[in-house]
Design a protein around this motif. Structure first.
Motif, PDB file in Angstrom:
ATOM      1  N   GLU A  19       0.871  -1.206  -0.358  1.00 18.29           N
ATOM      2  CA  GLU A  19      -0.348   0.060   0.225  1.00 18.29           C
ATOM      3  C   GLU A  19       0.694   0.767  -0.646  1.00 18.29           C
ATOM      4  O   GLU A  19       0.504   2.329  -0.970  1.00 18.29           O
ATOM      5  N   SER A  43      -3.579 -10.839  -2.499  1.00 20.70           N
ATOM      6  CA  SER A  43      -4.871 -10.182  -2.179  1.00 20.70           C
ATOM      7  C   SER A  43      -4.998  -8.756  -2.001  1.00 20.70           C
ATOM      8  O   SER A  43      -4.161  -8.090  -1.134  1.00 20.70           O
ATOM      9  N   LYS A  44      -5.872  -8.283  -2.553  1.00 28.16           N
ATOM     10  CA  LYS A  44      -5.595  -6.495  -2.347  1.00 28.16           C
ATOM     11  C   LYS A  44      -6.047  -6.111  -0.524  1.00 28.16           C
ATOM     12  O   LYS A  44      -5.018  -5.036   0.192  1.00 28.16           O
ATOM     13  N   THR A  45      -6.930  -7.350  -0.375  1.00 25.66           N
ATOM     14  CA  THR A  45      -6.609  -6.868   1.395  1.00 25.66           C
ATOM     15  C   THR A  45      -5.276  -7.092   2.138  1.00 25.66           C
ATOM     16  O   THR A  45      -5.283  -6.176   3.605  1.00 25.66           O
ATOM     17  N   GLU A  46      -4.116  -7.890   1.607  1.00 24.15           N
ATOM     18  CA  GLU A  46      -3.308  -7.860   2.360  1.00 24.15           C
ATOM     19  C   GLU A  46      -2.272  -6.488   2.456  1.00 24.15           C
ATOM     20  O   GLU A  46      -0.901  -6.901   2.772  1.00 24.15           O
TER      21      GLU A  46
END
Length: 67
Positions: A19, A43-46
């Motif tokens: 990020e 994964s984008k959540t990671e």
């Protein structure tokens, strides 16, 4: 430390997350983007928690419209 993004080298701090890479180093929007590190999709959540390591090779793929 140094990482490679789409075959271009970038210096980053030891505590740089995926990020942070987009926000502070690459300065590109993250909508429609997929990331693989060392050929593994992340994964984008990671992204906020996944710290980069020296020598990581990232592949960034941007979705495009077309027919």
């Amino acid at each position: 430390m140094e990482i490679t993004v789409n075959q271009k080298n970038y210096p980053v701090s030891e505590s740089c997350s995926i990020e942070q890479l987009f926000a502070e180093v690459l300065q590109i929007p993250v909508q429609g983007i997929a990331v693989a590190i060392n050929q593994t999709i992340i994964s984008k959540t990671e992204w906020p928690e996944r710290l980069l390591r020296d020598g990581d090779r990232l592949t960034i793929i941007k979705a495009t419209q077309g027919g």
